[in-house]
Scaffold this motif. Structure first.
Motif, PDB file in Angstrom:
ATOM      1  N   ASP A 175       0.840  -1.198   0.000  1.00 47.03           N
ATOM      2  CA  ASP A 175       0.000   0.000   0.000  1.00 47.03           C
ATOM      3  C   ASP A 175       0.881   1.257   0.000  1.00 47.03           C
ATOM      4  OD1 ASP A 175      -2.011   1.833   0.229  1.00 47.03           O
ATOM      5  OD2 ASP A 175      -2.799   1.090   2.129  1.00 47.03           O
ATOM      6  N   ILE A 176       1.403   1.584  -1.175  1.00 46.60           N
ATOM      7  CA  ILE A 176       2.316   2.724  -1.332  1.00 46.60           C
ATOM      8  C   ILE A 176       1.903   3.521  -2.569  1.00 46.60           C
ATOM      9  CG2 ILE A 176       4.322   1.694  -0.178  1.00 46.60           C
ATOM     10  CD1 ILE A 176       5.309   0.825  -2.966  1.00 46.60           C
ATOM     11  N   PRO A 177       2.338   4.785  -2.680  1.00 47.07           N
ATOM     12  CA  PRO A 177       1.942   5.621  -3.816  1.00 47.07           C
ATOM     13  C   PRO A 177       2.222   5.011  -5.180  1.00 47.07           C
ATOM     14  CG  PRO A 177       2.883   6.987  -2.099  1.00 47.07           C
ATOM     15  CD  PRO A 177       3.067   5.568  -1.656  1.00 47.07           C
ATOM     16  N   LEU A 178       3.338   4.307  -5.338  1.00 43.00           N
ATOM     17  CA  LEU A 178       3.656   3.697  -6.624  1.00 43.00           C
ATOM     18  C   LEU A 178       2.556   2.735  -7.061  1.00 43.00           C
ATOM     19  CD1 LEU A 178       5.569   3.029  -9.004  1.00 43.00           C
ATOM     20  CD2 LEU A 178       6.610   1.287  -7.530  1.00 43.00           C
ATOM     21  N   SER A 194     -17.088   0.920 -18.856  1.00 45.82           N
ATOM     22  CA  SER A 194     -18.362   0.280 -18.497  1.00 45.82           C
ATOM     23  C   SER A 194     -19.451   1.277 -18.118  1.00 45.82           C
ATOM     24  CB  SER A 194     -18.145  -0.671 -17.319  1.00 45.82           C
ATOM     25  OG  SER A 194     -17.874   0.052 -16.130  1.00 45.82           O
ATOM     26  N   GLY A 195     -19.078   2.553 -18.055  1.00 40.01           N
ATOM     27  CA  GLY A 195     -20.053   3.533 -17.610  1.00 40.01           C
ATOM     28  C   GLY A 195     -20.445   3.350 -16.159  1.00 40.01           C
ATOM     29  N   GLY A 196     -19.521   2.811 -15.384  1.00 40.85           N
ATOM     30  CA  GLY A 196     -19.786   2.611 -13.957  1.00 40.85           C
ATOM     31  C   GLY A 196     -20.528   1.342 -13.622  1.00 40.85           C
ATOM     32  N   LYS A 197     -20.762   0.481 -14.610  1.00 37.85           N
ATOM     33  CA  LYS A 197     -21.540  -0.745 -14.378  1.00 37.85           C
ATOM     34  C   LYS A 197     -20.715  -1.884 -13.794  1.00 37.85           C
ATOM     35  CE  LYS A 197     -24.829   0.246 -18.109  1.00 37.85           C
ATOM     36  NZ  LYS A 197     -25.362  -0.195 -19.428  1.00 37.85           N
ATOM     37  N   VAL A 198     -19.377  -1.771 -13.899  1.00 36.22           N
ATOM     38  CA  VAL A 198     -18.507  -2.846 -13.415  1.00 36.22           C
ATOM     39  C   VAL A 198     -17.874  -2.430 -12.087  1.00 36.22           C
ATOM     40  CG1 VAL A 198     -16.434  -4.221 -13.877  1.00 36.22           C
ATOM     41  CG2 VAL A 198     -18.033  -3.696 -15.739  1.00 36.22           C
ATOM     42  N   LYS A 199     -17.980  -3.290 -11.112  1.00 35.32           N
ATOM     43  CA  LYS A 199     -17.433  -3.054  -9.776  1.00 35.32           C
ATOM     44  C   LYS A 199     -15.987  -3.521  -9.700  1.00 35.32           C
ATOM     45  CE  LYS A 199     -18.175  -4.544  -4.964  1.00 35.32           C
ATOM     46  NZ  LYS A 199     -19.018  -5.407  -4.095  1.00 35.32           N
ATOM     47  N   VAL A 200     -15.139  -2.731  -9.027  1.00 31.53           N
ATOM     48  CA  VAL A 200     -13.748  -3.115  -8.811  1.00 31.53           C
ATOM     49  C   VAL A 200     -13.524  -3.391  -7.328  1.00 31.53           C
ATOM     50  CG1 VAL A 200     -11.322  -2.463  -9.032  1.00 31.53           C
ATOM     51  CG2 VAL A 200     -12.973  -1.675 -10.748  1.00 31.53           C
ATOM     52  N   ILE A 201     -13.059  -4.597  -7.015  1.00 33.29           N
ATOM     53  CA  ILE A 201     -12.690  -4.959  -5.643  1.00 33.29           C
ATOM     54  C   ILE A 201     -11.170  -4.820  -5.524  1.00 33.29           C
ATOM     55  CG2 ILE A 201     -12.712  -6.751  -3.875  1.00 33.29           C
ATOM     56  CD1 ILE A 201     -14.963  -8.109  -5.472  1.00 33.29           C
ATOM     57  N   SER A 202     -10.712  -4.018  -4.583  1.00 33.19           N
ATOM     58  CA  SER A 202      -9.268  -3.801  -4.423  1.00 33.19           C
ATOM     59  C   SER A 202      -8.772  -4.330  -3.088  1.00 33.19           C
ATOM     60  CB  SER A 202      -8.937  -2.312  -4.511  1.00 33.19           C
ATOM     61  OG  SER A 202      -9.172  -1.803  -5.795  1.00 33.19           O
ATOM     62  N   GLN A 203      -7.551  -4.833  -3.103  1.00 31.37           N
ATOM     63  CA  GLN A 203      -6.923  -5.287  -1.864  1.00 31.37           C
ATOM     64  C   GLN A 203      -5.413  -5.122  -1.965  1.00 31.37           C
ATOM     65  OE1 GLN A 203      -8.025  -9.215  -0.509  1.00 31.37           O
ATOM     66  NE2 GLN A 203      -6.315  -9.349   0.928  1.00 31.37           N
ATOM     67  N   TYR A 204      -4.812  -4.638  -0.886  1.00 29.04           N
ATOM     68  CA  TYR A 204      -3.359  -4.578  -0.771  1.00 29.04           C
ATOM     69  C   TYR A 204      -2.900  -5.671   0.177  1.00 29.04           C
ATOM     70  CZ  TYR A 204      -3.296  -0.218  -3.342  1.00 29.04           C
ATOM     71  OH  TYR A 204      -3.424   0.717  -4.345  1.00 29.04           O
ATOM     72  N   LEU A 205      -1.794  -6.317  -0.165  1.00 29.94           N
ATOM     73  CA  LEU A 205      -1.348  -7.467   0.614  1.00 29.94           C
ATOM     74  C   LEU A 205      -0.707  -7.065   1.936  1.00 29.94           C
ATOM     75  CD1 LEU A 205       0.112  -9.677  -2.258  1.00 29.94           C
ATOM     76  CD2 LEU A 205      -2.187  -9.715  -1.266  1.00 29.94           C
ATOM     77  N   THR A 206       0.109  -5.999   1.909  1.00 30.54           N
ATOM     78  CA  THR A 206       0.765  -5.539   3.140  1.00 30.54           C
ATOM     79  C   THR A 206       0.896  -4.026   3.110  1.00 30.54           C
ATOM     80  OG1 THR A 206       3.026  -5.717   2.225  1.00 30.54           O
ATOM     81  CG2 THR A 206       2.142  -7.666   3.341  1.00 30.54           C
ATOM     82  N   GLN A 207       1.190  -3.464   4.267  1.00 35.20           N
ATOM     83  CA  GLN A 207       1.420  -2.028   4.377  1.00 35.20           C
ATOM     84  C   GLN A 207       2.862  -1.653   4.039  1.00 35.20           C
ATOM     85  OE1 GLN A 207      -1.033   0.409   5.120  1.00 35.20           O
ATOM     86  NE2 GLN A 207      -2.239  -1.404   4.602  1.00 35.20           N
ATOM     87  N   THR A 208       3.793  -2.575   4.259  1.00 35.49           N
ATOM     88  CA  THR A 208       5.206  -2.323   3.972  1.00 35.49           C
ATOM     89  C   THR A 208       5.790  -3.472   3.163  1.00 35.49           C
ATOM     90  OG1 THR A 208       6.061  -3.438   5.960  1.00 35.49           O
ATOM     91  CG2 THR A 208       5.436  -1.109   6.183  1.00 35.49           C
ATOM     92  N   ALA A 209       6.840  -3.172   2.413  1.00 37.58           N
ATOM     93  CA  ALA A 209       7.497  -4.208   1.612  1.00 37.58           C
ATOM     94  C   ALA A 209       8.140  -5.265   2.498  1.00 37.58           C
ATOM     95  CB  ALA A 209       8.548  -3.569   0.712  1.00 37.58           C
ATOM     96  N   GLU A 210       8.585  -4.851   3.680  1.00 32.61           N
ATOM     97  CA  GLU A 210       9.246  -5.782   4.595  1.00 32.61           C
ATOM     98  C   GLU A 210       8.311  -6.902   5.049  1.00 32.61           C
ATOM     99  OE1 GLU A 210      11.480  -2.257   4.150  1.00 32.61           O
ATOM    100  OE2 GLU A 210       9.395  -2.476   4.802  1.00 32.61           O
TER     101      GLU A 210
END
Length: 351
Positions: A175-178, A194-210
């Motif tokens: 979860d970083i700006p890049l 899609s004109g807003g008809k398609v939903k996007v589910i987002s997930q980040y795996l970790t907060q830091t690369a470490e």
């Protein structure tokens, strides 16, 4: 010995265009690299980001650039793996060691090298340094950055055309700006198409690369499985080595995965999943690495910010999977979006 004579320019898309961008990207030859070049026979060295060589993505693309330079210029090269839990001090030591050995240029592959490169570059003014995915100030530093959001927008267009459930997924490694740039472009491409008809589910795996966000296929697989359970039938990953788990989960569920950085449809290690890799958002890290190596070889090293975008084919969308052409309207929609981004008609978000 390293050759310092002018080499015949090779038309390799982003590489040649990047060299032409020197006039607007920074100064040339101010750090004394001509004398350095004439003294040694060592050339490009790269230090890998988290995940290392074999990620079938970001780091492997950098290695391809190194191999091209090695073959063309006939000099010694070196590529070094990261270590688990390493500090900025470890990265500093690595970069300094490569410069001290006479490698030129020295490239840190990944934003994590930013602090270390800032500290080391000033100590070795006769060495050209490069950093991928970050901006570091310095007379002898080339910051190799990409318009990831533009390629991701095209991936979003493809996802919106390919989905049958009107639900698609995005898995970001950290979860970083890049990585936000990848997500922002993807979401915008999906919504616009899609004109807003398609939903996007987002997930980040970790907060830091470490924590392993870029280096844990098991985390990527679990995230993708969760999105697929929520009816996502296209999942785009920007997660480095962790993305292999996303692709595995998609293939197991017989839904589409979208790769990143390299054309993952053609990656040998992912061959058993290739029928489910719809496309990949390309980022020509190899071309950027080669461009910097060639500029140093020519005695006119690139410095300053070098941006690789759709206009110079520095980013793009792969079309290796023949199934893409069978999806109604997909190819035309991607082509139209690309033209409009280049023309400036579409302004792609970065956040």
């Amino acid at each position: 010995m390293r050759r310092i004579s002018k080499l015949t320019r090779v038309a390799v898309g982003v590489a040649s265009l990047a060299l032409a961008a020197t006039a607007c990207g920074g100064t040339s030859g101010e750090s004394g690299n001509d004398s350095e070049t004439s003294k040694g026979d060592k050339g490009l060295a790269i230090a890998y980001d988290i995940g290392g060589k074999g990620d079938q993505s970001f780091n492997d693309a950098a290695y391809a650039g190194l191999e091209k330079a090695k073959k063309e210029f006939g000099y010694d090269t070196q590529d070094i793996e990261p270590t688990e839990g390493e500090t900025d001090a470890d990265k500093e030591q690595r970069l300094a060691s490569l410069a001290k050995q006479g490698y030129n240029p020295v490239i840190g592959v990944g934003f994590a090298y930013g602090p270390a490169m800032e500290a080391v570059a000033a100590d070795y003014p006769d060495t050209t340094f490069g950093i991928v995915d970050s901006v570091v100030e310095g007379d002898n530093v080339a910051s190799l950055v990409f318009a990831e959001q533009e390629a991701s927008y095209l991936a979003g267009v493809a996802a919106a055309k390919a989905t049958k459930t009107n639900t698609v997924g995005f898995v970001g490694g950290v979860d970083i700006p890049l990585i936000h740039k990848f997500e922002a472009g993807y979401k915008q491409g999906v919504e616009d198409t899609s004109g807003g008809k398609v939903k996007v589910i987002s997930q980040y795996l970790t907060q830091t690369a470490e924590e392993g966000g870029f280096s844990s296929p098991d985390k990527g697989k679990a995230a993708a499985e969760g999105q697929i359970e929520k009816k996502a039938d296209v999942v785009y990953q920007a997660a480095g080595l962790s993305g292999q788990g996303v692709i595995e989960a998609a293939a197991k569920a017989k839904v589409w995965a979208i790769g990143v950085d390299s054309d993952q449809y053609n990656q040998e290690a992912l061959a058993s999943y290739k029928n489910y890799i719809l496309t990949s958002a390309l980022k020509d890290v190899g071309g950027a690495v080669y461009a910097l190596a060639k500029s140093a070889e020519d005695g006119k090293p690139l410095t300053g910010v070098q941006t690789f975008d759709l206009k110079v084919d520095g980013v793009g969308l792969a079309d290796s999977n023949p199934e893409m052409a069978k999806i109604d309207g997909l190819a035309d929609a991607v082509a139209k979006a690309k033209e409009e981004i280049i023309a400036g008609t579409i302004k792609v978000k970065t956040e």
